[in-house]
Design a protein around this motif. Structure first.
Motif, short mmCIF file in Angstrom:
data_model
loop_
_atom_site.label_atom_id
_atom_site.label_comp_id
_atom_site.label_asym_id
_atom_site.label_seq_id
_atom_site.Cartn_x
_atom_site.Cartn_y
_atom_site.Cartn_z
N ARG A 123 -40.49 32.45 -25.63
CA ARG A 123 -39.89 31.37 -26.40
C ARG A 123 -39.57 31.82 -27.81
N ILE A 124 -38.39 31.46 -28.26
CA ILE A 124 -37.93 31.81 -29.60
C ILE A 124 -37.83 30.53 -30.42
N PHE A 125 -38.50 30.52 -31.58
CA PHE A 125 -38.51 29.36 -32.45
C PHE A 125 -37.87 29.72 -33.79
N ASP A 126 -37.29 28.70 -34.47
CA ASP A 126 -36.75 28.93 -35.81
C ASP A 126 -37.84 28.76 -36.85
N LYS A 127 -37.49 28.81 -38.11
CA LYS A 127 -38.46 28.75 -39.20
C LYS A 127 -39.21 27.42 -39.24
N GLU A 128 -38.60 26.36 -38.72
CA GLU A 128 -39.23 25.04 -38.69
C GLU A 128 -40.01 24.82 -37.39
N HIS A 129 -40.22 25.88 -36.62
CA HIS A 129 -40.93 25.85 -35.34
C HIS A 129 -40.21 25.01 -34.28
N LYS A 130 -38.88 24.92 -34.40
CA LYS A 130 -38.06 24.22 -33.41
C LYS A 130 -37.59 25.25 -32.37
N LEU A 131 -37.72 24.89 -31.10
CA LEU A 131 -37.32 25.81 -30.02
C LEU A 131 -35.83 26.08 -30.08
N VAL A 132 -35.46 27.36 -30.11
CA VAL A 132 -34.06 27.77 -30.19
C VAL A 132 -33.56 28.24 -28.83
N LYS A 133 -34.39 29.04 -28.13
CA LYS A 133 -34.02 29.51 -26.80
C LYS A 133 -35.25 30.05 -26.10
N ILE A 134 -35.10 30.20 -24.78
CA ILE A 134 -36.12 30.81 -23.95
C ILE A 134 -35.47 32.02 -23.30
N VAL A 135 -36.17 33.15 -23.33
CA VAL A 135 -35.65 34.39 -22.76
C VAL A 135 -36.50 34.74 -21.55
N CYS A 136 -35.85 35.03 -20.42
CA CYS A 136 -36.55 35.43 -19.20
C CYS A 136 -37.24 36.76 -19.44
N ASN A 137 -38.55 36.81 -19.21
CA ASN A 137 -39.29 38.05 -19.40
C ASN A 137 -38.90 39.13 -18.39
N GLN A 138 -38.34 38.77 -17.24
CA GLN A 138 -37.98 39.75 -16.22
C GLN A 138 -36.62 40.39 -16.49
N CYS A 139 -35.57 39.56 -16.67
CA CYS A 139 -34.21 40.11 -16.77
C CYS A 139 -33.62 40.03 -18.18
N CYS A 176 -36.33 32.98 -15.50
CA CYS A 176 -35.17 32.17 -15.12
C CYS A 176 -35.30 31.85 -13.62
N GLU A 177 -34.50 30.93 -13.15
CA GLU A 177 -34.61 30.50 -11.76
C GLU A 177 -34.31 31.64 -10.78
N GLN A 178 -33.36 32.51 -11.12
CA GLN A 178 -33.02 33.62 -10.22
C GLN A 178 -34.18 34.62 -10.10
N CYS A 179 -34.83 34.93 -11.20
CA CYS A 179 -35.97 35.85 -11.15
C CYS A 179 -37.15 35.22 -10.44
N TYR A 180 -37.35 33.93 -10.62
CA TYR A 180 -38.40 33.22 -9.90
C TYR A 180 -38.15 33.31 -8.39
N ASP A 181 -36.89 33.07 -7.99
CA ASP A 181 -36.54 33.15 -6.56
C ASP A 181 -36.83 34.53 -5.99
N ARG A 182 -36.47 35.60 -6.73
CA ARG A 182 -36.74 36.96 -6.27
C ARG A 182 -38.25 37.21 -6.15
N LEU A 183 -39.01 36.69 -7.10
CA LEU A 183 -40.46 36.87 -7.08
C LEU A 183 -41.08 36.22 -5.85
N ILE A 184 -40.75 34.97 -5.60
CA ILE A 184 -41.41 34.27 -4.50
C ILE A 184 -40.95 34.77 -3.13
N LEU A 185 -39.77 35.37 -3.06
CA LEU A 185 -39.33 35.96 -1.79
C LEU A 185 -40.21 37.14 -1.39
N SER A 186 -40.90 37.74 -2.35
CA SER A 186 -41.76 38.88 -2.04
C SER A 186 -43.15 38.45 -1.56
N PHE A 187 -43.47 37.16 -1.62
CA PHE A 187 -44.78 36.67 -1.20
C PHE A 187 -44.92 36.74 0.32
#
Length: 80
Positions: free
Chosen positions: A2-18, A56-67
């Motif tokens: 999670r990326i926050f600005d100086k006021e601690h407001k959420l700016v974006k979320i970055v997928c840790n996988q892709c 992200c949803e695509q990386c989640y889908d790839r992860l759970i397909l390996s279960f």
């Protein structure tokens, strides 16, 4: 991640996988994502560590397909 600005407001979320950015506009996230947090305890090699990640949803889908055992799913009748 999670990326926050100086006021601690959420700016974006970055997928840790892709690395895909999930942008936030006017306080609303424009995509859904999977978030995990694990506080490791005794009897692990990661004792006292806290791990967090977002997928992200695509990386989640790839992860759970390996279960070997599929993810349990149910349908929510009301979303909050």
């Amino acid at each position: 991640m999670r990326i926050f600005d100086k006021e601690h407001k959420l700016v974006k979320i970055v997928c840790n996988q892709c690395g895909k950015s999930m942008e936030v506009s006017d306080g609303l996230l424009k995509a859904d994502y999977f978030s995990a947090q694990k506080a490791w305890g005794y009897f692990s090699s990661r004792d006292t560590q806290v791990h967090r990640f977002d997928l992200c949803e695509q990386c989640y889908d790839r992860l759970i397909l390996s279960f070997i055992i599929p993810v349990e799913t149910e349908t929510e009748t009301e979303l909050l």
